[in-house]
Design an enzyme around this catalytic site. Structure first.
Site, short mmCIF file in Angstrom:
data_model
loop_
_atom_site.label_atom_id
_atom_site.label_comp_id
_atom_site.label_asym_id
_atom_site.label_seq_id
_atom_site.Cartn_x
_atom_site.Cartn_y
_atom_site.Cartn_z
N HIS A 246 7.45 -27.72 25.36
CA HIS A 246 6.27 -27.26 26.03
C HIS A 246 6.17 -25.66 25.48
O HIS A 246 7.06 -25.25 25.39
CB HIS A 246 6.36 -27.32 27.38
CG HIS A 246 5.56 -26.62 28.31
ND1 HIS A 246 4.34 -27.18 28.48
CD2 HIS A 246 5.55 -25.55 29.28
CE1 HIS A 246 3.37 -26.34 29.21
NE2 HIS A 246 4.30 -25.49 29.48
N ASP B 69 6.54 -31.51 33.59
CA ASP B 69 7.52 -30.27 32.82
C ASP B 69 8.63 -29.90 33.67
O ASP B 69 8.83 -28.72 33.89
CB ASP B 69 6.42 -29.02 32.59
CG ASP B 69 5.37 -29.67 31.59
OD1 ASP B 69 5.54 -30.42 30.68
OD2 ASP B 69 4.30 -28.71 31.50
N GLY C 65 8.05 -35.84 36.87
CA GLY C 65 7.16 -34.87 37.19
C GLY C 65 6.63 -34.15 35.96
O GLY C 65 6.64 -34.64 35.03
N ASP D 16 11.12 -36.15 32.89
CA ASP D 16 11.22 -37.01 33.91
C ASP D 16 9.85 -37.38 34.57
O ASP D 16 8.80 -37.19 33.99
CB ASP D 16 12.23 -36.11 35.09
CG ASP D 16 11.58 -34.87 35.74
OD1 ASP D 16 10.30 -34.74 35.74
OD2 ASP D 16 12.58 -34.26 36.45
N ASN E 164 10.37 -33.72 25.52
CA ASN E 164 8.93 -33.14 25.08
C ASN E 164 9.25 -31.47 24.87
O ASN E 164 10.13 -30.82 25.31
CB ASN E 164 8.21 -32.95 26.29
CG ASN E 164 6.70 -32.53 26.42
OD1 ASN E 164 6.33 -32.70 25.40
ND2 ASN E 164 6.35 -32.16 27.48
C1 GRF Z 1 2.62 -27.45 21.11
O1 GRF Z 1 2.41 -26.20 21.09
C2 GRF Z 1 2.88 -28.14 22.41
O2 GRF Z 1 3.75 -27.20 23.25
C3 GRF Z 1 1.67 -28.25 23.02
O3 GRF Z 1 0.76 -28.37 22.15
C4 GRF Z 1 1.29 -28.14 20.99
C5 GRF Z 1 1.13 -29.26 19.87
O4 GRF Z 1 0.78 -28.66 18.71
N1 GRF Z 1 1.66 -29.04 24.49
P1 GRF Z 1 0.72 -29.61 17.48
O5 GRF Z 1 -0.08 -30.64 17.73
O6 GRF Z 1 2.20 -30.08 17.01
O7 GRF Z 1 0.24 -28.81 16.18
#
Ligand code: GRF
Length: 206
Positions: free
Chosen positions: A110, A146, A144, A142, A108
């Protein structure tokens, strides 16, 4: 061998777009074989269709329980036999059925420097706290929120006149670059995880 990526989205899909573009280079070593979303309105679905990539949608509301949604999502993903499942702005926590099948290869991205500012408002929370540096974190998911093992992080400055929008956009630029670079490295070089450290290029001995 070209690695098979299944990308999960909820939004516009700018990270997805960056991955699709990277995959157009055969040397990148991966291909987006399907895109899944938790809502039909996710803009990235259109992007995938335009690129000729199969899509699927599993919305939580379409299932009597969250567990059943999780099983259905895992089944859709399994059909595409992914080497890596990538959450690129997928705003749902997956459950036990999904994690049992894909927990060893689910990453993922973040939009904060974890463990600071987990959850869905990373840039807003960073701005409200007043940090001067934030960024993006790529990690193995995992059970949790993030909390998984960190693959890579990139720092992004917070400007004094930033709004949530300007900061979000600045982070996204760095985030996309990081996602593309490290997804490629993971699939080309392999990895192993030891004491929360993700070691790329170190393949587990069997
Ligand atoms: C990313 O910045 C991610 O970290 C967050 O949502 C955004 C997704 O943007 N959770 P996109 O749909 O890829 O433009």
């Amino acid at each position: 061998m070209t690695a098979r990526l299944v990308v999960l989205i909820s939004g516009g899909g700018s990270n997805l777009a960056a991955l699709i573009e990277a995959c157009s280079d055969p040397g990148y070593g991966a291909q987006v074989v399907a895109v899944g979303a938790d809502r039909a309105s996710a803009g990235g679905l259109e992007l995938a269709r335009a690129a000729g990539i199969p899509t699927f949608v599993q919305s939580v509301k379409a299932h009597p329980t969250r567990e059943e949604w999780d099983v259905a999502l895992a089944a859709d993903i399994a059909e595409h036999q992914p080497d890596l499942v990538i959450s690129a702005g997928f705003l749902k926590l997956t459950g036990p059925a999904f994690m049992e099948r894909f927990g060893d290869r689910y990453i993922n991205t973040h939009n904060s420097l974890l463990p600071s500012f987990p959850g869905i408002h990373g840039p807003r929370d960073a701005l409200e706290y007043g940090v001067r540096i934030t960024g993006a974190t790529l990690f193995f998911v995992d059970s949790g929120v993030d909390t998984g093992q960190i693959i890579a992080q990139v720092a992004v400055p917070v400007e004094l006149d930033d709004t949530e929008e300007t900061l979000t956009e600045r982070i996204k630029v760095a985030e996309r670059r990081q996602l593309v670079e490290y997804t490629g490295r993971l699939v080309r070089e392999g990895w192993t995880i030891s004491a929360r450290k993700v070691l790329i290029g170190v393949v587990p001995t069997r």
